[in-house]
Enzyme design. Structure first.
Site, PDB file in Angstrom:
ATOM      1  N   THR A 164      25.824  -6.673  -1.590  1.00 11.89           N
ATOM      2  CA  THR A 164      25.020  -7.909  -1.569  1.00 11.89           C
ATOM      3  C   THR A 164      24.986  -8.673  -0.234  1.00 11.89           C
ATOM      4  O   THR A 164      25.819  -8.411   0.634  1.00 11.89           O
ATOM      5  CB  THR A 164      25.664  -8.819  -2.650  1.00 11.89           C
ATOM      6  OG1 THR A 164      25.509  -8.166  -3.856  1.00 11.89           O
ATOM      7  CG2 THR A 164      25.098 -10.181  -2.747  1.00 11.89           C
ATOM      8  N   ARG A 191      19.959  -4.480 -15.959  1.00 16.93           N
ATOM      9  CA  ARG A 191      21.216  -5.190 -15.688  1.00 16.93           C
ATOM     10  C   ARG A 191      20.970  -6.455 -14.857  1.00 16.93           C
ATOM     11  O   ARG A 191      20.136  -6.468 -13.970  1.00 16.93           O
ATOM     12  CB  ARG A 191      22.167  -4.291 -14.896  1.00 16.93           C
ATOM     13  CG  ARG A 191      23.411  -5.010 -14.370  1.00 16.93           C
ATOM     14  CD  ARG A 191      24.145  -4.131 -13.369  1.00 16.93           C
ATOM     15  NE  ARG A 191      25.376  -4.734 -12.897  1.00 16.93           N
ATOM     16  CZ  ARG A 191      25.477  -5.520 -11.830  1.00 16.93           C
ATOM     17  NH1 ARG A 191      24.410  -5.828 -11.133  1.00 16.93           N
ATOM     18  NH2 ARG A 191      26.644  -6.021 -11.463  1.00 16.93           N
ATOM     19  N   VAL A 192      21.731  -7.490 -15.128  1.00 16.59           N
ATOM     20  CA  VAL A 192      21.764  -8.675 -14.269  1.00 16.59           C
ATOM     21  C   VAL A 192      23.206  -8.874 -13.842  1.00 16.59           C
ATOM     22  O   VAL A 192      24.125  -8.714 -14.647  1.00 16.59           O
ATOM     23  CB  VAL A 192      21.240  -9.916 -15.026  1.00 16.59           C
ATOM     24  CG1 VAL A 192      21.445 -11.169 -14.202  1.00 16.59           C
ATOM     25  CG2 VAL A 192      19.770  -9.757 -15.352  1.00 16.59           C
ATOM     26  N   GLY A 193      23.422  -9.191 -12.555  1.00 18.72           N
ATOM     27  CA  GLY A 193      24.779  -9.385 -12.039  1.00 18.72           C
ATOM     28  C   GLY A 193      25.130 -10.858 -11.935  1.00 18.72           C
ATOM     29  O   GLY A 193      24.521 -11.728 -12.571  1.00 18.72           O
ATOM     30  N   ASP A 194      26.111 -11.151 -11.096  1.00 22.38           N
ATOM     31  CA  ASP A 194      26.584 -12.530 -10.919  1.00 22.38           C
ATOM     32  C   ASP A 194      25.706 -13.320  -9.947  1.00 22.38           C
ATOM     33  O   ASP A 194      25.712 -14.554  -9.959  1.00 22.38           O
ATOM     34  CB  ASP A 194      28.010 -12.520 -10.359  1.00 22.38           C
ATOM     35  CG  ASP A 194      28.055 -11.794  -9.018  1.00 22.38           C
ATOM     36  OD1 ASP A 194      27.704 -10.594  -8.981  1.00 22.38           O
ATOM     37  OD2 ASP A 194      28.398 -12.425  -7.998  1.00 22.38           O
ATOM     38  N   THR A 213      30.399 -11.947  -3.771  1.00 22.31           N
ATOM     39  CA  THR A 213      29.948 -10.560  -3.811  1.00 22.31           C
ATOM     40  C   THR A 213      31.009  -9.702  -4.491  1.00 22.31           C
ATOM     41  O   THR A 213      32.183 -10.064  -4.470  1.00 22.31           O
ATOM     42  CB  THR A 213      29.650 -10.029  -2.394  1.00 22.31           C
ATOM     43  OG1 THR A 213      29.540  -8.596  -2.442  1.00 22.31           O
ATOM     44  CG2 THR A 213      30.733 -10.384  -1.388  1.00 22.31           C
ATOM     45  N   GLY A 214      30.579  -8.597  -5.064  1.00 26.06           N
ATOM     46  CA  GLY A 214      31.519  -7.713  -5.735  1.00 26.06           C
ATOM     47  C   GLY A 214      30.911  -7.221  -7.036  1.00 26.06           C
ATOM     48  O   GLY A 214      29.685  -7.111  -7.141  1.00 26.06           O
ATOM     49  N   GLY A 216      29.581  -7.651 -10.425  1.00 30.81           N
ATOM     50  CA  GLY A 216      29.034  -8.799 -11.141  1.00 30.81           C
ATOM     51  C   GLY A 216      29.678  -9.118 -12.480  1.00 30.81           C
ATOM     52  O   GLY A 216      30.067 -10.257 -12.731  1.00 30.81           O
TER      53      GLY A 216
END
Ligand code: ASP
Length: 283
Positions: A164, A191-194, A213-214, A216
């Site tokens: 990211t 998919r949705v991340g953080d 970042t990382g 999610g």
């Protein structure tokens, strides 16, 4: 003060990646509004193709791409999730900040970007497509055309890798943050991340700006930016930042990096997940 990250989870960081993040930092630092600074920094990294955002976004399990972004400043937030046709998800998130409170996602969000005249996401490069085919074959033994129950079952227990982009800025006593991502390689479509989640992937209020970042789905269990904010009542930013990284490591394993600045001019960057690319400028 401007701080950028180009994602964590890197095994090796090439010279061209460092050049690219520094170039984006240089461009954005010339602006004097913190929101303009973070949006320009992130847009520049999205366009560089060197990071997992915008043009450089990674692929999902079926070889498609979907982008998430969030931006915050001055009491307002905006987020766009799961966009597939928009090159700069951060510009869409920025636009959403000016609407009545909203977060947008999916096809309708892409349609909104089109109405706004935001540039479309160009097709994936041949090199990236090749990389996708190699990696998905390694994972499944074949290149899937659609999602099946069997594929879903085989994904159980698999670990994820990450990269990211994000930026935080302090200027004129105001704080801003923005984050943008292509997500995690070989993620499930949808998919949705953080990154588009306030308090997890991005955060800014009158005291703190933060971008994470990382991985999610692990990051949202920790809500690192919110946790950092609550620790600031009793500790300086460096100590609070280290504590959040240590707690996250204990709770969800190596999976998180973040950058942060406070209104009184403290800055922090750190990761518990391999290497993180950062660039820092202060006047
Ligand atoms: N946090 C992003 C996500 O999970 C990925 C990353 O930081 O590389 O979507």
């Amino acid at each position: 003060m401007l701080l950028l990250h180009g994602g964590t989870g890197w095994k090796e960081v090439g010279e061209d990646t460092l050049l690219s993040i520094n170039e984006c930092s240089e461009r954005a630092f010339g602006l004097n509004d913190p929101l303009e600074m973070v949006v320009e920094a992130v847009r520049c990294m999205e366009d560089s193709g060197k990071f997992n955002a915008g043009i450089g976004s990674t692929y999902d399990l079926l070889g498609g791409r979907s982008l998430d972004a969030g931006a915050a400043c001055c009491g307002k937030i905006g987020a766009a999730a799961n966009v597939k046709a928009t090159k700069n998800a951060v510009l869409l998130a920025r636009y959403v900040m000016d609407l009545p409170p909203h977060m947008v996602a999916g096809e309708e969000a892409d349609r909104m970007a089109e109405l706004l005249g935001l540039p479309p996401l160009p097709p994936m490069s041949g090199e990236k497509r090749k990389q996708y085919e190699e990696r998905v074959k390694k994972l499944l033994g074949f290149v899937p055309e659609e999602l099946t129950l069997e594929i879903l079952e085989r994904l159980k227990g698999k670990e994820e890798g990450s990269g990211t982009v994000g930026a935080v800025a302090l200027a004129g006593g105001r704080l801003a943050s923005a984050t943008s991502t292509g997500g995690i390689a070989l993620k499930l479509p949808g998919r949705v991340g953080d990154s588009p989640i306030f308090g997890a992937g991005f955060y800014a209020d009158e005291e703190l700006a933060c971008s994470s970042t990382g991985i999610g789905a692990k990051i949202v269990k920790v809500m690192p930016c919110l946790r950092l904010k609550s620790k600031l009542k009793e500790a300086g930013l460096a100590e609070a930042g280290r504590e959040v990284l240590e707690e996250a490591l204990r709770e969800v394993g190596p999976s998180l990096g973040f950058i942060a600045v406070t209104r009184d001019g403290q800055a922090f960057w750190g990761t518990n997940y391999r290497k993180m690319v950062v660039s820092f400028k202060v006047l």
